[in-house]
Design a protein around this motif. Structure first.
Motif, short mmCIF file in Angstrom:
data_model
loop_
_atom_site.label_atom_id
_atom_site.label_comp_id
_atom_site.label_asym_id
_atom_site.label_seq_id
_atom_site.Cartn_x
_atom_site.Cartn_y
_atom_site.Cartn_z
N PRO A 282 -1.19 1.33 -5.21
CA PRO A 282 -0.80 0.08 -4.54
C PRO A 282 -0.33 -0.96 -5.55
CG PRO A 282 -2.87 0.89 -3.67
CD PRO A 282 -2.57 1.73 -4.89
N CYS A 283 0.51 -1.86 -5.09
CA CYS A 283 1.06 -2.89 -5.98
C CYS A 283 0.06 -4.01 -6.27
CB CYS A 283 2.31 -3.51 -5.38
SG CYS A 283 3.79 -2.50 -5.60
N VAL A 284 -0.97 -4.14 -5.44
CA VAL A 284 -1.99 -5.16 -5.67
C VAL A 284 -3.36 -4.50 -5.56
CG1 VAL A 284 -0.51 -6.99 -4.75
CG2 VAL A 284 -2.12 -5.85 -3.23
N ASP A 285 -4.37 -5.16 -6.08
CA ASP A 285 -5.71 -4.58 -6.02
C ASP A 285 -6.29 -4.74 -4.61
OD1 ASP A 285 -6.62 -7.23 -5.83
OD2 ASP A 285 -7.18 -7.33 -7.94
N LYS A 286 -7.48 -4.19 -4.41
CA LYS A 286 -8.08 -4.17 -3.07
C LYS A 286 -8.30 -5.57 -2.52
CE LYS A 286 -12.06 -2.42 -0.47
NZ LYS A 286 -13.36 -1.68 -0.55
N PRO B 125 -0.67 -12.54 -4.37
CA PRO B 125 -1.36 -11.41 -4.99
C PRO B 125 -0.43 -10.53 -5.83
CG PRO B 125 -2.09 -11.68 -2.73
CD PRO B 125 -0.92 -12.60 -2.92
N TYR B 126 0.82 -10.38 -5.39
CA TYR B 126 1.77 -9.58 -6.17
C TYR B 126 2.16 -10.31 -7.45
CZ TYR B 126 5.71 -6.67 -7.48
OH TYR B 126 6.55 -5.85 -8.19
N VAL C 145 -3.93 -9.10 4.34
CA VAL C 145 -4.22 -8.70 5.72
C VAL C 145 -4.90 -9.84 6.47
CG1 VAL C 145 -5.58 -7.14 7.15
CG2 VAL C 145 -4.35 -6.25 5.17
N ALA C 146 -5.87 -10.49 5.82
CA ALA C 146 -6.61 -11.57 6.47
C ALA C 146 -5.71 -12.76 6.79
CB ALA C 146 -7.77 -12.00 5.58
N ALA C 147 -4.73 -13.02 5.93
CA ALA C 147 -3.85 -14.18 6.12
C ALA C 147 -2.74 -13.94 7.13
CB ALA C 147 -3.24 -14.58 4.78
N SER C 148 -2.47 -12.70 7.45
CA SER C 148 -1.32 -12.36 8.28
C SER C 148 -1.33 -13.04 9.65
CB SER C 148 -1.21 -10.85 8.44
OG SER C 148 0.02 -10.50 9.02
N PRO C 149 -2.46 -13.07 10.39
CA PRO C 149 -2.43 -13.74 11.71
C PRO C 149 -2.08 -15.23 11.62
CG PRO C 149 -4.33 -12.29 11.54
CD PRO C 149 -3.74 -12.38 10.17
N THR C 150 -2.65 -15.93 10.64
CA THR C 150 -2.32 -17.35 10.48
C THR C 150 -0.87 -17.54 10.09
OG1 THR C 150 -4.59 -17.87 9.83
CG2 THR C 150 -2.90 -19.47 9.23
N GLU D 8 0.83 -1.21 0.00
CA GLU D 8 0.00 0.00 0.00
C GLU D 8 0.87 1.26 0.00
OE1 GLU D 8 -3.86 0.59 0.74
OE2 GLU D 8 -3.46 -0.92 -0.79
N ASP D 9 1.70 1.41 1.02
CA ASP D 9 2.41 2.67 1.24
C ASP D 9 3.59 2.87 0.29
OD1 ASP D 9 0.58 2.83 3.23
OD2 ASP D 9 2.01 2.81 4.89
N GLN D 10 4.52 1.91 0.24
CA GLN D 10 5.70 2.10 -0.58
C GLN D 10 5.36 2.10 -2.07
OE1 GLN D 10 8.60 2.96 0.54
NE2 GLN D 10 9.75 2.95 -1.38
N CYS D 11 4.46 1.22 -2.46
CA CYS D 11 4.09 1.18 -3.87
C CYS D 11 3.41 2.47 -4.30
CB CYS D 11 3.19 -0.02 -4.15
SG CYS D 11 4.06 -1.61 -4.02
N THR D 12 2.55 2.99 -3.46
CA THR D 12 1.89 4.26 -3.78
C THR D 12 2.92 5.37 -3.90
OG1 THR D 12 -0.15 3.56 -2.70
CG2 THR D 12 0.17 5.93 -3.02
#
Length: 446
Positions: A230-234, A275-276, A241-246, A220-224
């Motif tokens: 952003p480097c990937v779509d929404k 996604p990238y 984000v959803a996968a990060s905790p697992t 999000e931040d660096q790519c923008t």
């Protein structure tokens, strides 16, 4: 002299354990790597048991080889050849696009240092061994690098008093702490005196637990910042984000249960990289498309040059087909990938062995936010003071080259307008950086 004696004593001990038989590194006559310095190339035999042999290519310093430091470079992958970095990034020469020869690199890291590239572990580049002797974890990486240096200093004792710096890239974030720590432990426990004085890690995977959670923020931040979006779509971002905790849970399990590590690698890499990769952009440089999968760059000229019989004869190689990466070796490290190697750094810092961490700002695969995150999470006596520092601009050639922060023996540097292979993209700036490190001088600033 004490260091030479210690190295010879270590050789006797290593030989008794089946490590280090002979050293077949010889002067390179009429070197195919164009530079006006002495060069040495060939093999250090690191294991009799596994018929294991590491290829190395050393170019002396352009300044004062008798006293200048020795930088030893290990590429990552895992499974990719250090010879590739030598001929495309920071070596004394650069391979021509058609593989017909080389040209001198004015920004080679041997400007003020002796510079050696080692293909490791076995199976990588020109290095070879019985298949059963291939490494698959960092204990083996460290063990074999101790054997390598023991043999090297026996053959070339004139370097035994030169400060030794390890420099690694990418999966070298595992290799550098492991090799440096193994040399340090050998000095402490085995009576050796390897002259290890520091390590530099470029865009390195060191502490996955600290690094992987930063991927959503980066895309999000660096790519923008760099490409205006952003480097990937929404949906891709939300899945990361959803996968990060697992992902974090699996990485934590891997630290105490090796059987959980391949699952952690597969899940986290699919979740954070998938996604990238779907965008067909270059994971090593967010600014450009991936042109030649899987490495995204055309390295055919390097392969042509290194597989030329005349080149191989000159550097002591006989009939081994060189490839940029060995994917069998890569797969062997599936249980090693998610292991935390940052724990090896605090004992080195305490002993006065500094660590310089740098990262090209436009790399995605081992991006700079994650590299900064692991330095901030590092448990060492200087942690509080280091974490109170902030990134400040540094310069090379009178121009801003990135941002830098440092305290004690720990430094973190970003390299602007550079991807995963920062020395390839910003040769002058990274030479400024490495020369500051080995000389103990601060980086130029505004």
């Amino acid at each position: 002299m004490l260091r030479i004696v210690a190295a010879l004593a270590a050789l006797s001990a290593a030989s008794a354990s089946g490590l280090v038989a002979t050293v077949r590194m010889e002067p390179v006559v009429d070197s195919p790597c164009v530079d006006n310095v002495k060069q040495y190339a060939g093999y250090v035999d690191v294991s009799d048991k596994w018929d294991s042999h590491y290829f190395a290519w050393l170019s002396e310093s352009r300044s004062n080889p008798s006293t200048d430091p020795l930088i030893v470079w290990l590429s990552g992958g895992p499974g990719c050849s250090s010879s590739l970095a030598m001929l495309t990034e920071n070596g004394p020469c650069t391979a021509k696009a058609d593989g017909s020869g080389t040209t001198r690199n004015p920004y080679g890291w041997n400007t003020k240092a002796n510079l050696m590239y080692v293909d490791q572990p076995a199976g990588v580049g020109f290095s070879y061994a019985d298949r059963g002797g291939y490494s698959h974890n960092e204990s083996q990486v460290g063990e074999y690098m101790v054997a390598f240096f023991t043999g090297f200093y026996k053959k070339y004792p004139q370097y035994a008093n030169n400060p030794l710096y390890m420099a690694c890239e990418s999966y070298g974030g595992h290799y550098c702490p492991s090799a440096t720590y193994a040399l340090f432990e050998s000095n402490k426990n085995a009576g050796t005196n390897f002259p290890i004085k520091g390590m530099a890690i470029g865009n390195g995977l060191v502490d996955p637990a600290s690094q992987y959670p930063t991927y959503p923020k980066f895309v999000e931040d660096q790519c923008t910042k760099e490409i205006g979006k952003p480097c990937v779509d929404k949906s891709g971002y939300e899945s990361m984000v959803a996968a990060s905790p697992t992902c974090s849970k699996l990485i934590a399990q891997c630290q105490s249960d090796d059987s959980a590590c391949p699952t952690a690698q597969s899940y986290c890499n699919n979740a954070m990289f998938g996604p990238y990769e779907a965008t067909n952009m270059n994971p090593y440089d967010i600014r450009i498309p991936c042109e030649v999968p899987p490495l995204c760059y055309d390295f055919s000229g390097v392969a042509t040059f290194l597989n030329n019989p005349a080149t191989q004869k000159a550097i002591g190689v006989n009939g081994i087909t060189w490839a940029s990466c060995n994917y069998e070796v890569n797969g062997d490290f599936s249980a090693d990938w998610m292991k935390n190697m940052a724990w090896k750094v605090p004992p080195l810092l305490k002993a006065g062995i500094p660590a310089w961490v740098y990262a090209g700002e436009d790399d995605f695969i081992v991006q700079w936010l994650g590299n900064q995150a692991w330095t901030e999470a590092l448990p060492w006596p200087g942690a509080k003071a280091y974490n109170q520092t902030t990134l400040q601009p540094w310069t090379s050639g009178g121009k801003v080259a990135g941002a830098h922060r440092s305290y004690g023996g720990l430094s973190f540097t970003t390299v602007a307008n550079a991807g995963h292979m920062a020395p390839r993209d910003q040769p002058e700036a990274t030479l400024t950086m490495i020369n500051a490190f080995i000389s103990g001088q601060p980086l130029p600033s505004e």
